[in-house]
Design a protein around this motif. Structure first.
Motif, PDB file in Angstrom:
ATOM      1  N   ARG A 159     -10.759   3.955   1.376  1.00  0.00           N
ATOM      2  CA  ARG A 159     -12.122   3.800   1.905  1.00  0.00           C
ATOM      3  C   ARG A 159     -12.426   4.960   2.855  1.00  0.00           C
ATOM      4  NH1 ARG A 159     -11.449   2.944   7.068  1.00  0.00           N
ATOM      5  NH2 ARG A 159      -9.987   1.391   7.869  1.00  0.00           N
ATOM      6  N   ASP A 160     -13.669   5.152   3.156  1.00  0.00           N
ATOM      7  CA  ASP A 160     -14.080   6.190   4.104  1.00  0.00           C
ATOM      8  C   ASP A 160     -13.338   5.989   5.429  1.00  0.00           C
ATOM      9  OD1 ASP A 160     -15.881   6.755   2.120  1.00  0.00           O
ATOM     10  OD2 ASP A 160     -17.647   6.043   3.224  1.00  0.00           O
ATOM     11  N   SER A 161     -12.753   7.084   5.937  1.00  0.00           N
ATOM     12  CA  SER A 161     -12.032   7.035   7.215  1.00  0.00           C
ATOM     13  C   SER A 161     -10.730   6.217   7.130  1.00  0.00           C
ATOM     14  CB  SER A 161     -12.952   6.500   8.330  1.00  0.00           C
ATOM     15  OG  SER A 161     -12.340   6.547   9.577  1.00  0.00           O
ATOM     16  N   GLY A 162     -10.321   5.866   5.929  1.00  0.00           N
ATOM     17  CA  GLY A 162      -9.078   5.106   5.745  1.00  0.00           C
ATOM     18  C   GLY A 162      -7.847   5.928   6.114  1.00  0.00           C
ATOM     19  N   ILE A 163      -6.733   5.248   6.313  1.00  0.00           N
ATOM     20  CA  ILE A 163      -5.544   5.909   6.855  1.00  0.00           C
ATOM     21  C   ILE A 163      -4.433   6.033   5.815  1.00  0.00           C
ATOM     22  CG2 ILE A 163      -3.630   5.556   8.489  1.00  0.00           C
ATOM     23  CD1 ILE A 163      -5.722   4.801  10.538  1.00  0.00           C
ATOM     24  N   ILE A 164      -3.837   7.205   5.813  1.00  0.00           N
ATOM     25  CA  ILE A 164      -2.720   7.477   4.914  1.00  0.00           C
ATOM     26  C   ILE A 164      -1.481   7.740   5.760  1.00  0.00           C
ATOM     27  CG2 ILE A 164      -3.207   9.972   4.756  1.00  0.00           C
ATOM     28  CD1 ILE A 164      -2.496   9.644   1.740  1.00  0.00           C
ATOM     29  N   VAL A 165      -0.371   7.157   5.365  1.00  0.00           N
ATOM     30  CA  VAL A 165       0.887   7.337   6.090  1.00  0.00           C
ATOM     31  C   VAL A 165       1.957   7.766   5.095  1.00  0.00           C
ATOM     32  CG1 VAL A 165       2.626   6.238   7.561  1.00  0.00           C
ATOM     33  CG2 VAL A 165       0.261   5.419   7.620  1.00  0.00           C
ATOM     34  N   VAL A 166       2.690   8.818   5.447  1.00  0.00           N
ATOM     35  CA  VAL A 166       3.738   9.318   4.563  1.00  0.00           C
ATOM     36  C   VAL A 166       5.056   9.315   5.330  1.00  0.00           C
ATOM     37  CG1 VAL A 166       4.556  11.282   3.215  1.00  0.00           C
ATOM     38  CG2 VAL A 166       2.104  10.803   3.347  1.00  0.00           C
ATOM     39  N   PHE A 167       6.074   8.750   4.723  1.00  0.00           N
ATOM     40  CA  PHE A 167       7.405   8.729   5.340  1.00  0.00           C
ATOM     41  C   PHE A 167       8.308   9.652   4.541  1.00  0.00           C
ATOM     42  CE2 PHE A 167      11.657   6.882   6.028  1.00  0.00           C
ATOM     43  CZ  PHE A 167      11.662   6.824   7.406  1.00  0.00           C
ATOM     44  N   SER A 168       8.933  10.650   5.192  1.00  0.00           N
ATOM     45  CA  SER A 168       9.800  11.556   4.427  1.00  0.00           C
ATOM     46  C   SER A 168      10.911  12.122   5.298  1.00  0.00           C
ATOM     47  CB  SER A 168       8.991  12.690   3.801  1.00  0.00           C
ATOM     48  OG  SER A 168       8.040  13.195   4.687  1.00  0.00           O
TER      49      SER A 168
END
Lengths: 256, 256, 256, 256
Positions: free
Chosen positions: A188-197
């Motif tokens: 969604r607009d302004s939604g959050i993405i999180v990446v673990f690496s």
């Protein structure tokens, strides 16, 4: 008073090193290095009370929390640590009612944490392309009674994410940059993405891709847990610790 | 598409250092060092889009998460950090439906995190003995729309905790050992107690008191966040960081 | 060209985990899990070259540094780590020509570091009250060829420190506060005292005693080493690490 | 008794935040925010005693150590921190009598640490290609009285290193991989190379180049210092800290 019922999961606790997650199934015996425990003897006992093993050791009967489950879950991959799961939960903004996509289910430990956050009205859609993990995660999620809040998908997210207008996307695969375009579309607009690496090489590529794909407010961070000996007369950090699990990169979707 | 509605809270974002949490109240102007923003211009715009300030700077319009709120809340005390709040949330086992007691409301930041976890069916009872903080926390909790899930009490928990059979108790006061007896009585069997405290002297006393009061599985730990510059060509930890907020001590109630 | 001479110490290096400190004594064999090495074969070879073990593994022949020695020294106590030894060396101001007192010789590892700093004109006086350690340290110091720069004393420093006008005093015993009065008397004006201790309870007492005994510019610090995998494609911190060795407390003597 | 002589450097100490390195030059006044100090009044006083400023504040007269000098040196670059300098000194194996090459003199702080280690018989050859730093370092090294042990070279080490059979090489430039070939040639068999660099991108390239150039026993590490408040009743880490200075990569020369 809160008593153990048949088929409850119970944390049998002898000491810091010897904790076992056991299902209270009638007629069973649970074997430890300190003797066995008759499950019938613990059904009906109070949580927080103890039971004697066949060799005379007192095991406490504790009620497991989500932390105990994710530490003790059957695993075939590196499990997510509480320190990382708690932080991801907080920064992702995932809460009761959220619609979440997870890419890289693995053993399902983080899936369970996310599911426990979105319930009762929200939902987690989790993508896993390796059948072996898909099956393991399914079992683990059932174990925690969270199946109603999770849809597991045996699918490569690089080939498409089916959900739209998703609140947050959490990614734990080796090449996160490959799914960012699909993730952008799904959020969604302004939604959050999180990446673990785990490696800095992965961060480098992920940050570069996030910038290109119109994500903003990009953060790279690392959560380190340092445990102490809980001895009041000899208070000090434990001698050794987990020094590294992974880096957490997160950002928000801009629509400009 | 997800548009900004009147009275929504919006995170105006220029860069990492300049983020503002603003209520979209009709007719208002919001002043920054980079010019003002007419609120009427942002109502109806998409989240994730941007608006120009009077001096021509583009501010992104982001949808605030619980993290943004706790960082930006009005405060009179040291606020809880996301790294600590996320960890406390996870180890406490607090989830949708939990009944929680908090001792030491402070500015209400952690109260908001706990409330966001227990909703819609659970509840947080939070004790604060200083009227000034009680009032501030009330406003902050309203700001996040979480008042339905919190009962604030202007009361010293040392004189008694009214709730019984509580799932978890979270303590953030200077002398936590003074409330452990009441906390023990208030907790359900095998319930979890979490104490946040800045000095090692406090840990020493807390651990001693937890042992005496029949708590088990006692842990002392510390969560450290290390942020990196999100620059792919110059990837490195930021030069300075918050080195210490507080230690987290936690344990479970035994009934033996 | 720099060749191995008879009776040199050599670091036999197979990989990070398999390094052995060996004396090049004629006629000897050195046994490893990867076969044995004939010492006669390495005498006369260049440092930095390699030798084949009886099972065909190539061992590099490296010239040991003080770091290799202190890691490999025979020990009966917790050895000092390079991270701590290097820091103590720097803040203590110990340099070529310094007159130093050490209290708590232990296995003599830190003694060797201090001795290597003060030579050729300075001297280290090291107090150890346990005969077993006194003897072990003696052997270790001889091994590094540093005996000329060290006087070992089988004596409890609480009963008196014989040296006067000492530049720096380094203390590594369980109850450092007990020797501070003697240390104060022994130090030169503005001289530096360094205390190494593992628990926070010890710091508490040490700082209190330093204040009472007229020490100034009191510091408490901790040196943490975080190692990385030296793999360019998978660069990341190692998974586990030594989380704690000890705290370093240091101060200067005021004469007011 | 150890008294201040004319032209000694003295550390004027009011508190942790207010320490000044001052040369005891007859007839001078030293100005602070707490009044001035007449230098003539301090000449002849004991180290460790105090002097009153014109506003009535007591400043302690401490004897500066190498640590105080490197913190207070005139600088135009990021200075080396004691935590890093101490560690580099230890792992490099540099000791009294060593022959050392430094590439990237900068302000000369690390040069001074190295010079203080090699004296009286050893020597440091330090390369700096920017005239401005060359001049600054020259002054700083003179200030510490270490000029006899250092040869400063206004020269780009990529164009050649003049010294041969060097014990250790310490590199602090932005592109260390460019000098590794020359460094290899200059080092003695099994000699040690140390590289200090702030970003992970630099480590990646350095490790790759070290492998290609026949260096072995490659390490990448990071030294972190965490300071505590020296308050026995409120013992805790300081709230903020230097989170990152640089990574230390080191290896040894193989001749295979």
């Amino acid at each position: 008073m809160d008593s153990i019922k048949e088929n409850d999961y119970v944390l049998l606790y002898l000491d810091e090193k010897r904790k076992y997650l056991v299902k209270a199934e009638k007629g069973n015996k649970f074997h430890t290095h300190k003797g066995f425990i008759l499950i019938d003897e613990i059904i009906g006992k109070r949580y927080g009370s103890s039971v004697k093993s066949s060799s005379g050791w007192d095991f406490l009967l504790l009620k497991p929390t989500i932390r105990d489950f994710i530490i003790k879950l059957a695993r075939k991959t590196q499990i997510i640590y509480p320190k990382d799961a708690g932080y991801i939960a907080l920064i992702s903004g995932i809460t009761s009612g959220s619609k979440v996509v997870e890419i890289g289910t693995g053993s399902g430990a983080l899936t369970c944490v996310l599911a426990s956050l979105v319930r009762p009205e929200g939902h987690v859609y989790s993508y896993e392309m390796r059948e072996e993990f898909f099956n393991l995660a399914k079992l683990n999620i059932e174990k925690l009674g969270l199946s109603n809040y999770v849809t597991l998908k045996l699918k490569n997210a690089k080939e498409g994410i089916d959900e739209e207008n998703v609140d947050s996307i959490v990614i734990d695969i080796a090449d996160p940059w490959e799914v960012l375009e699909n993730a952008y579309r799904s959020l969604r607009d302004s939604g959050i993405i999180v990446v673990f690496s785990p490696t800095v090489n992965q961060i480098e590529k992920t940050v570069r891709a996030l910038r290109e794909k119109n994500f903003v407010d990009i953060h790279v961070t690392e959560i380190i847990e340092r445990e102490y000996q809980a001895e009041p007369e000899k208070l000090r950090p434990k001698t050794s610790m987990i020094a590294h699990t992974g880096y957490i990169t997160w950002a928000r979707k801009s629509v400009e």
